[in-house]
Enzyme design. Sequence first.
Site, PDB file in Angstrom:
ATOM      1  N   TYR A 104       0.820  -1.205   0.000  1.00 19.02           N
ATOM      2  CA  TYR A 104       0.000   0.000   0.000  1.00 19.02           C
ATOM      3  C   TYR A 104       0.859   1.261   0.000  1.00 19.02           C
ATOM      4  O   TYR A 104       1.987   1.277   0.492  1.00 19.02           O
ATOM      5  CB  TYR A 104      -0.922   0.008   1.220  1.00 19.02           C
ATOM      6  CG  TYR A 104      -2.212   0.756   0.992  1.00 19.02           C
ATOM      7  CD1 TYR A 104      -3.204   0.225   0.171  1.00 19.02           C
ATOM      8  CD2 TYR A 104      -2.448   1.988   1.593  1.00 19.02           C
ATOM      9  CE1 TYR A 104      -4.395   0.901  -0.030  1.00 19.02           C
ATOM     10  CE2 TYR A 104      -3.639   2.671   1.401  1.00 19.02           C
ATOM     11  CZ  TYR A 104      -4.612   2.120   0.583  1.00 19.02           C
ATOM     12  OH  TYR A 104      -5.796   2.796   0.377  1.00 19.02           O
ATOM     13  N   GLY A 145      -4.694   6.684   4.969  1.00 20.85           N
ATOM     14  CA  GLY A 145      -4.794   6.341   3.555  1.00 20.85           C
ATOM     15  C   GLY A 145      -5.801   5.265   3.232  1.00 20.85           C
ATOM     16  O   GLY A 145      -5.847   4.798   2.092  1.00 20.85           O
ATOM     17  N   TYR A 147      -9.441   3.454   2.361  1.00 18.21           N
ATOM     18  CA  TYR A 147     -10.486   3.883   1.436  1.00 18.21           C
ATOM     19  C   TYR A 147     -11.620   4.626   2.132  1.00 18.21           C
ATOM     20  O   TYR A 147     -12.178   5.577   1.571  1.00 18.21           O
ATOM     21  CB  TYR A 147     -11.053   2.676   0.679  1.00 18.21           C
ATOM     22  CG  TYR A 147     -10.143   2.139  -0.389  1.00 18.21           C
ATOM     23  CD1 TYR A 147      -9.595   2.981  -1.349  1.00 18.21           C
ATOM     24  CD2 TYR A 147      -9.849   0.782  -0.461  1.00 18.21           C
ATOM     25  CE1 TYR A 147      -8.765   2.492  -2.339  1.00 18.21           C
ATOM     26  CE2 TYR A 147      -9.023   0.272  -1.447  1.00 18.21           C
ATOM     27  CZ  TYR A 147      -8.478   1.132  -2.383  1.00 18.21           C
ATOM     28  OH  TYR A 147      -7.662   0.638  -3.365  1.00 18.21           O
ATOM     29  N   GLU A 200      -3.364  -2.136  -5.894  1.00 20.94           N
ATOM     30  CA  GLU A 200      -4.371  -3.180  -6.083  1.00 20.94           C
ATOM     31  C   GLU A 200      -4.054  -4.052  -7.292  1.00 20.94           C
ATOM     32  O   GLU A 200      -4.307  -5.268  -7.270  1.00 20.94           O
ATOM     33  CB  GLU A 200      -5.768  -2.557  -6.228  1.00 20.94           C
ATOM     34  CG  GLU A 200      -6.207  -1.699  -5.050  1.00 20.94           C
ATOM     35  CD  GLU A 200      -6.482  -2.497  -3.778  1.00 20.94           C
ATOM     36  OE1 GLU A 200      -6.204  -3.716  -3.754  1.00 20.94           O
ATOM     37  OE2 GLU A 200      -6.975  -1.888  -2.804  1.00 20.94           O
ATOM     38  N   ARG A 203      -1.603  -6.511  -6.127  1.00 17.46           N
ATOM     39  CA  ARG A 203      -2.227  -7.518  -5.260  1.00 17.46           C
ATOM     40  C   ARG A 203      -3.045  -8.537  -6.047  1.00 17.46           C
ATOM     41  O   ARG A 203      -3.116  -9.709  -5.681  1.00 17.46           O
ATOM     42  CB  ARG A 203      -3.154  -6.836  -4.249  1.00 17.46           C
ATOM     43  CG  ARG A 203      -2.465  -6.001  -3.182  1.00 17.46           C
ATOM     44  CD  ARG A 203      -3.503  -5.215  -2.397  1.00 17.46           C
ATOM     45  NE  ARG A 203      -2.949  -4.534  -1.226  1.00 17.46           N
ATOM     46  CZ  ARG A 203      -3.670  -3.776  -0.407  1.00 17.46           C
ATOM     47  NH1 ARG A 203      -4.963  -3.602  -0.638  1.00 17.46           N
ATOM     48  NH2 ARG A 203      -3.108  -3.202   0.642  1.00 17.46           N
ATOM     49  N   VAL A 325     -21.028 -41.975   0.628  1.00 13.79           N
ATOM     50  CA  VAL A 325     -21.009 -43.294   1.268  1.00 13.79           C
ATOM     51  C   VAL A 325     -22.248 -44.050   0.795  1.00 13.79           C
ATOM     52  O   VAL A 325     -23.380 -43.631   1.048  1.00 13.79           O
ATOM     53  CB  VAL A 325     -21.002 -43.175   2.801  1.00 13.79           C
ATOM     54  CG1 VAL A 325     -20.968 -44.568   3.439  1.00 13.79           C
ATOM     55  CG2 VAL A 325     -19.804 -42.356   3.272  1.00 13.79           C
ATOM     56  N   GLU A 328     -25.955 -44.615   2.390  1.00 11.63           N
ATOM     57  CA  GLU A 328     -25.960 -43.996   3.723  1.00 11.63           C
ATOM     58  C   GLU A 328     -25.709 -45.023   4.824  1.00 11.63           C
ATOM     59  O   GLU A 328     -26.171 -44.870   5.962  1.00 11.63           O
ATOM     60  CB  GLU A 328     -27.286 -43.261   3.978  1.00 11.63           C
ATOM     61  CG  GLU A 328     -27.595 -42.187   2.951  1.00 11.63           C
ATOM     62  CD  GLU A 328     -28.894 -41.452   3.244  1.00 11.63           C
ATOM     63  OE1 GLU A 328     -29.166 -41.194   4.432  1.00 11.63           O
ATOM     64  OE2 GLU A 328     -29.628 -41.148   2.293  1.00 11.63           O
TER      65      GLU A 328
END
Length: 564
Positions: A104, A145, A147, A200, A203, A325, A328
Site C-alpha cells: 500500500y 490512507g 479507502y 491493487e 495484489r 457413502v 448412507e
Amino acid sequence: MYAVATWLCFGSTSGWSFTLEDNNIFPKQYPIINFTTADATVESYTNFIRAVRSHLTTGADVRHEIPVLPNRVGLPISQRFILVELSNHAELSVTLALDVTNAYVVGCRAGNSAYFFHPDNQEDAEAITHLFTDVQNSFTFAFGGNYDRLEQLGGLRENIELGTGPLEDAISALYYYSTCGTQIPTLARSFMVCIQMISEAARFQYIEGEMRTRIRYNRRSAPDPSVITLENSWGRLSTAIQESNQGAFASPIQLQRRNGSKFNVYDVSILIPIIALMVYRCAPPPSSQFSLLIRPVVPNFNADVCMDPEPIVRIVGRNGLCVDVTGEEFFDGNPIQLWPCKSNTDWNQLWTLRKDSTIRSNGKCLTISKSSPRQQVVIYNCSTATVGATRWQIWDNRTIINPRSGLVLAATSGNSGTKLTVQTNIYAVSQGWLPTNNTQPFVTTIVGLYGMCLQANSGKVWLEDCTSEKAEQQWALYADGSIRPQQNRDNCLTTDANIKGTVVKILSCGPASSGQRWMFKNDGTILNLYNGLVLDVRRSDPSLKQIIVHPFHGNLNQIWLPLF
C-alpha cells in the site's frame, strides 16, 4: 528546518511532524521502479506491475501457489519500502512509497516536498521517517490512507475513473499539491487512482487485467463491483487462504460479479489466478513442513501460527458428482461412490478434513482397501484401519493422494453409482476433486491476448472480441479440472496429443482424459497437468483462430484471466 506555510494553506496536515536529521546520517537506498503514462502500452504496464511484485516479495513464502508478503515483525527498515516513480506527458514526476508488508501507498514525494498518510501507530510513524530523507519539507496528513477516509474526502471509488488518462491527471495533481495547486478532494481522488492502478493491481491479477483493458482501448471507466469487492476483501481472503485446511475455508467469503450479483467462495481454487499477493497473516503450522502421513499433532502455543480448522465439506469430482457413502450405510468396508450432490445435511456426503490428515464422514474414515491400483475406496473405522490407509493429501491441482501408496482417488466412470478406486496418477479428469461447499461449476468468461475472449465454436476454440453475455464465451469450470462450454457441458476443452503446437479442440468429456484436465496457475497460465504445456495463442495472432499447447514462456499470448 521545515517550511510549513505552503503546507498549512490547505489545512490538511496534522501536528504529527518529525525530524529526519538522524536518518539523514544513513540514507536508505530503497528500490525504485519507474513507469510513465507517456505512450504507455499494455506491455509496458504489465512489465511495470511484474517489477513491482518482484520487489515486494522474495518468493520465499508461497502458500497455495500464491506468494505472501513479508511479515512486518522483524523486517529490517532497510527492506520495508519500495519506491515507484511516476511521470506523465507533461514531464511531471512524483514518487510513491509502498510498504512491502501490504503493497500500500504510505506517502509521496513531489520535488523537494514529501507528504505522508497519517500512520496508524507509532511504529509506522517511525518507519516513514526513513523515507525521502533529503527533502526540504515533510509532513503528514490529518487523514489516513484507507479507502473509508479517502472516499469521505474525494468521493466513492465507484464514481472515480481509472485508466491511462486518469493516472496521467493524478500524477499532475499529486505534483501540484506541493505548491498548493491541488485541492484536497482532487488529491484524495488522485491517490485512489494511483492506489488502485498500482497497489491493487499488484495484489490482484484480476485488477491488473482490468487496467490492461483500459490501457489497450484508451478507456476511462470506474471500477465495477467485482473489483471493489476484491479490494475490500483482500485482507479477509488472505486470512481465509492461510488458515484453510488443504485449501478449504472454515467459512465462506462473499464476493460480487461484475453485474453486482453476489457469490460465496468456499475454497482457494478459483482465487489462485485472481490473487497475486497475500498480506502475511500467520505462519504455517509447523506440521505442514512434514509429510501429512507422518506429521505430528502438537499444541499450538504460538499465537502467530495459522489456525488449522477442520471444515465440513462436500467433495465434488467427475461430472460434478459428489463423493458419497453408498446407501448412507457406515459399516466397515462399505464402498464409496459417485452420486448426485445433495443440498441437505445427510452425513454420507459431508466430509470433515481433519488435522490428522484423515477425511471423515459420520466419524469414519475414507480408507483404501489395498495399496495397489484399481482397489476400492471404502468407509472404515478410523481406530482399527491401518493408519497409512486413512491418510490423504489434497493438492492445489485437485488431486487427492494417499501418500503411503502414492495412488490417487479416481472415478473410472462418470456415471452415478460408480465405485471409487485408487489409481496411478496421470492427472486425468477422472482423478480431479474439489473439497468445497459450492457444488455447482463456476461460470466465467476467460480473457486472453488483446483483451479478447476465449470462444467455443462447435468443435473449435479461438479468440474473439468480448461480447457481454455471449453464450459461446461462457465457460463452466468443473471441480474435476475440466473446462466446459456453458452451452454444452458434455464437451470439454481438450488437447489430444502431448506435443508442442497441438491445436486445442472441444471434444466429448466422456474419456475424462489427462488432455482434458487443466489448472489456472498463479502466473496467469492455464496448465495441462499431465504434459506440462500451457494454453497459447498461436504466434500471438488471433486471426489464425488457433489455440495451441506450448511450453511456458510467460508472454502475453499465454496469459489468461477468468472474469466473473
